[in-house]
Design an enzyme around this catalytic site. Structure first.
Site, PDB file in Angstrom:
ATOM      1  N   CYS A  13       2.099  23.355  -7.094  1.00 35.00           N
ATOM      2  CA  CYS A  13       0.853  24.141  -6.480  1.00 35.00           C
ATOM      3  C   CYS A  13       0.325  23.435  -5.314  1.00 35.00           C
ATOM      4  CB  CYS A  13      -0.183  24.337  -7.593  1.00 35.00           C
ATOM      5  SG  CYS A  13      -1.130  23.053  -7.924  1.00 35.00           S
ATOM      6  N   CYS A  83      34.218  32.153 -13.691  1.00 37.31           N
ATOM      7  CA  CYS A  83      33.382  32.499 -14.840  1.00 37.31           C
ATOM      8  C   CYS A  83      32.123  31.698 -14.825  1.00 37.31           C
ATOM      9  CB  CYS A  83      33.873  32.308 -16.286  1.00 37.31           C
ATOM     10  SG  CYS A  83      34.409  30.856 -17.043  1.00 37.31           S
ATOM     11  N   CYS A  86      32.836  27.845 -15.005  1.00 43.04           N
ATOM     12  CA  CYS A  86      33.193  27.148 -13.751  1.00 43.04           C
ATOM     13  C   CYS A  86      31.952  26.626 -12.950  1.00 43.04           C
ATOM     14  CB  CYS A  86      33.987  28.080 -13.004  1.00 43.04           C
ATOM     15  SG  CYS A  86      35.480  28.745 -13.538  1.00 43.04           S
ATOM     16  N   ASP A 510      -6.964  39.736   0.556  1.00 46.77           N
ATOM     17  CA  ASP A 510      -7.874  39.365   1.775  1.00 46.77           C
ATOM     18  C   ASP A 510      -8.736  40.358   2.182  1.00 46.77           C
ATOM     19  OD1 ASP A 510      -9.080  37.479   3.649  1.00 46.77           O
ATOM     20  OD2 ASP A 510      -7.727  38.052   4.846  1.00 46.77           O
ATOM     21  N   ASP A 709      -2.733  37.212   5.335  1.00 45.72           N
ATOM     22  CA  ASP A 709      -2.123  37.217   6.468  1.00 45.72           C
ATOM     23  C   ASP A 709      -1.062  35.839   6.686  1.00 45.72           C
ATOM     24  OD1 ASP A 709      -3.875  35.453   7.113  1.00 45.72           O
ATOM     25  OD2 ASP A 709      -5.109  36.591   8.566  1.00 45.72           O
ATOM     26  N   ASP A 713      -4.849  31.991   5.034  1.00 44.77           N
ATOM     27  CA  ASP A 713      -5.089  32.196   3.709  1.00 44.77           C
ATOM     28  C   ASP A 713      -3.887  31.219   3.095  1.00 44.77           C
ATOM     29  OD1 ASP A 713      -6.717  34.437   3.833  1.00 44.77           O
ATOM     30  OD2 ASP A 713      -5.275  35.735   4.386  1.00 44.77           O
TER      31      ASP A 713
END
Length: 822
Positions: A13, A83, A86, A510, A709, A713
């Protein structure tokens, strides 16, 4: 001063990035440091005489993370995968290399992405390890062009179809000969020389002769399958190779026994199983063909985007207009565009004007008017005017190229939901081989059945159990889902973002530039004392010409729209906390707030009540006075976007709570919230504190999406579970966001969540059927039904079922192509 870039592992985060920055900034000699959560990289400028690389790595480690220098990301095309096992084999092999940080292999796109330390690992080492695992890796720099890749894919599809047709040509008569006499009501007629009772050897040898061409045509199953088996990484081809080889050998042994007289057929026909080997190969080849065709359809979104770019451009060189290839255009070139032509690259208009259709990039259906100094986007279509523009972004930097890159990265990524399928497919093949052998032995020794019966069980289990469906379940749906998003102007950056979006419980918007247009305009004009609306606006705009405040600019723009000739002003003065004033035609004109009017003892008449009403509607009212006499009120507001109310209503219908975050005062914020139907309001919040407000909601147990935007932010976008950036069509690389809305239309927020829900639902359906197929199919192949008097599964039907499982998963994923926002 040295500048370095480090890859950071372990961040989850925005607070992780901030924690690392704080720790590193404490080091003596650090001039500048920035950590980007989206790219998982840290850029640092430092004095190498005062600081070592070890000091930097230790500071990051003290914060609880890992810094890796000289890390690079590289993409490879992988050849030879058949597959999911692999892909797992390659991932495990490459992950063991010292210096490799991350590796992801995608079966659907047939690509591998690797993050590794260039000082420790070379590209050749990666190539050798992949080759050692039984496959071939081609670096992205050495990949053929997109057109060549398309031709290569078409050639592969054509080769599979040709192989299927020729295999069928030999298999159909083989199947007739082998199975015809077994049909009820006397069976199908055979020539006398092929009678299984009287001409047994001819009957057997003819089948063997017809089988060999099918084996040769399907030789890739054996070369790939046995190679993988001998390297200790058996895959789907290994199962097919072992199963059909067992059937073939059983037939050959039986033919030899018949020829030597050790086995004599008095009635019926011998158990040869040649037809089983051939039919299995034919059906699986058909399945591979259908799979290849379906895979091609999943990437149609990328093909459409690539097809948008024009091949040539008209450029001014040495005063002459010349036509050159798009690859030769460089930044700073002046380009000419005529009506009906595609705009070659991104740029800024320097001469002329027109209306431009940007629907193929932004999804916006109406043409956009363009004039000098306006930006234009490559691949959009010029409608009715000619203009010249200066190239600002070319090649891989253009908006279209960035969109294609984002979609390709998303289609090549894995969603967390795929982890279970990856784990299962990684151990699936060796387990199935063990089950097949044990089942055959159990029927032979414990069930007292013949060795032919036991072999039939073993072959059926080997053939029916294929992890292809498991491996294709997630990536194919992600490819179609992200492609469909791009078609609707919603760029989803990764499989993680696609999966996370369907969990959203709360969306925080926002206000400025998101719910509202971000550009204040004059909304109301109230006049007094014989002044007209135009006179009030003219005086207000004239006095505001000396101001740089956004509200003042809105008033000036409003006067220009009405074609009002502004008057000259002198003695301009801005009074902090009050307003502005100046002299126009020797009259003192004041524009400001109520407090200033009262201090100057100006009679407000009924203006205060009107002003309060305007403020309650989220507008900013300003009083206008001329020579101590009130002449009007001008109200300015950042107006709400046309689709904001509809988008919020739709989110409510989807069961999602909606909040708004803004730096505005409580009264204005609540007025806007009331107009659009917002549930919760966070007002008077500084940009740097927005991330904390998001975190508070998360602490309440909410799964949060932040819509902004992408500039001020950014911390909140990174903090949210899903960051959604409002793009303008030229800002698609907003790094802080997980999803970019190209049109800036809030209706695309519920569209993104709807698409996520539909895609994850599709993935769950695919995984369910893939697991269910193997859960049901393997026991049937083992003979469980036969234990209770039911039928025994013929290996031919096992081959058909295996092929259909993969095709059904792909067809289900392709249903997403019909997605339309509700």
């Amino acid at each position: 001063m040295v500048k370095d870039t480090y890859a950071i592992e372990g961040m989850t985060c925005a607070s992780c990035a901030q924690s690392i920055e704080r720790n590193v900034k404490k080091l003596k000699g650090v001039q500048e440091v920035s950590v980007n959560l989206a790219t998982e990289k840290m850029n640092i400028a430092y004095d190498s005489h005062m600081l070592s690389e070890n000091d930097i790595e230790k500071a990051v480690a003290d914060a609880g993370y890992k810094a890796l220098k000289n890390m690079t990301n590289q993409e490879f095309e992988i050849e030879g995968m058949t597959c999911a096992s692999c892909a797992q084999t390659i991932e495990k092999s490459v992950a063991k290399i010292n210096g490799v940080s991350k590796v992801s292999v995608n079966l659907a796109t047939e690509k591998m992405n690797v993050s590794y330390d260039q000082d420790i690992v070379s590209t050749n080492e990666l190539l050798n390890v992949v080759e050692g695992a039984g496959y071939k890796a081609i670096p992205a720099t050495a990949l053929p062009s997109k057109d060549q890749l398309g031709e290569k894919r078409q050639a592969h599809i054509k080769e599979l179809w040709t192989r299927f047709i020729w295999s069928a040509v030999f298999t159909i008569p083989l199947l007739y000969i082998a199975m015809g006499p077994m049909l009820p009501f006397g069976g199908l007629p055979l020539p006398n020389f092929l009678d299984p009772t009287h001409h047994t050897i001819t009957f057997a040898v003819t089948q063997l002769i017809l089988t060999f061409p099918v084996i040769y045509l399907g030789r890739s199953f054996y070369t790939v399958g046995y190679k993988a088996l001998f390297k200790g990484h058996p895959n789907m081809d290994s199962l097919i190779a072992i199963g059909t080889t067992a059937a073939l050998l059983q037939g050959i042994v039986m033919t030899v026994l018949l020829a030597t007289g050790r086995v004599v057929v008095h009635h019926g026909h011998p158990d040869l199983y040649f037809e089983s080997a051939a039919v299995i190969l034919v059906l699986i080849t058909l399945g591979k063909y259908l799979e290849a065709v379906s895979k091609g359809k999943t990437s149609e979104a990328i093909k459409k985007l690539m097809g948008l770019a024009p091949k040539t451009a008209r450029v001014i060189r040495d005063g002459q207009e010349v036509e050159i290839s798009i690859e030769e255009v460089v930044t700073g070139d002046i380009l000419v565009v005529r009506p009906g032509e595609k705009i070659p690259v991104d740029g800024v208009i320097v001469d002329g004007s027109s209306s431009v259709d940007e629907s193929m990039i932004t999804g916006e259906s109406l043409p956009v008017e363009k004039k000098i100094e306006d930006t234009v986007v490559g691949a959009s279509i010029n409608k009715n005017g000619s203009f010249r523009f200066k190239a600002t972004k070319v090649g891989k930097d253009t908006t279209l190229s960035q969109i294609i890159k984002l979609v390709e990265e998303a289609q090549g990524s894995k969603a967390p939901i795929a982890k279970l399928a990856d784990k299962v497919s990684g151990i699936f093949v060796p387990i199935v081989m063990g089950i097949a052998v044990l089942s055959g032995l159990a029927w032979f020794f414990l069930g007292q059945e013949s060795w032919v019966f036991a072999l039939t069980i073993t072959i059926s289990v080997l053939v029916i159990a294929c992890p292809c469906a498991l491996g294709l379940a997630t990536p194919t749906a992600i490819m179609v889902g992200t492609g469909k998003g791009a078609e609707n102007g919603v760029l989803i950056k990764s499989g993680d973002a696609l999966e996370e979006a369907q969990k959203i419980q709360t969306v925080i918007f926002d206000k400025t530039g998101t719910i509202t247009k971000g550009k204040p305009v004059v909304t109301d004009i109230i006049h007094y004392n014989e002044y007209s609306d135009d006179e009030v606006l003219l005086l207000a705009a004239s006095v505001e010409t000396g101001s740089e405040h956004p509200l003042g600019e809105a008033i000036v723009e409003g006067a220009k729209e009405r074609n009002l000739p502004l008057k000259n002003m002198k003695e301009f003065q801005a009074i902090p906390g009050h307003g502005i004033q100046g002299k126009i035609e020797e009259q003192l004109v004041c524009l400001g707030n109520r407090k200033w009017m009262l201090e100057n003892q100006i009679d407000l008449l009924d203006a205060q009540e009107i002003s309060d009403r305007l403020a309650s509607e989220g507008k900013t009212p300003m009083y206008l006075a001329v020579d101590d006499k009130l002449v009007g009120i001008v109200a300015v507001a950042d107006t709400i976007k046309e689709t904001s109310v509809a988008a919020i209503e739709k989110l409510h219908r989807m069961g999602i709570q909606v909040a708004m975050i803004t730096g505005d005062n409580k009264r204005t914020a609540e007025a806007i919230a009331k107009q659009v139907g917002i549930d919760r309001v966070f007002s008077e919040v500084l940009p740097e504190d927005k991330a904390m407000e998001v975190k508070k909601l998360q602490n309440e147990g909410m799964y949060v999406a932040m819509v902004g935007d992408g500039i001020n932010d950014a911390p909140a976008l990174a903090q949210a579970n899903v960051g959604i950036a409002i793009g303008s069509g030229t800002d698609v690389a907003i790094e802080s966001a997980d999803i970019v809305l190209m049109r800036g239309d809030l209706m695309d927020v519920p569209t993104a969540i709807e698409l996520s829900r539909e895609t994850i639902k599709n993935i769950k359906q695919n995984l369910f059927w893939a697991f269910a197929y193997n859960t049901i199919g393997i026991p049937i192949a083992m003979g469980v039904l036969h234990l209770f008097g039911g039928p025994l599964l013929n290996p031919m039907f096992a081959g058909a079922a295996m092929s259909l499982s993969s095709v059904s998963v792909l067809l289900n994923a392709l249903r997403l192509k019909g997605f339309k926002p509700k």
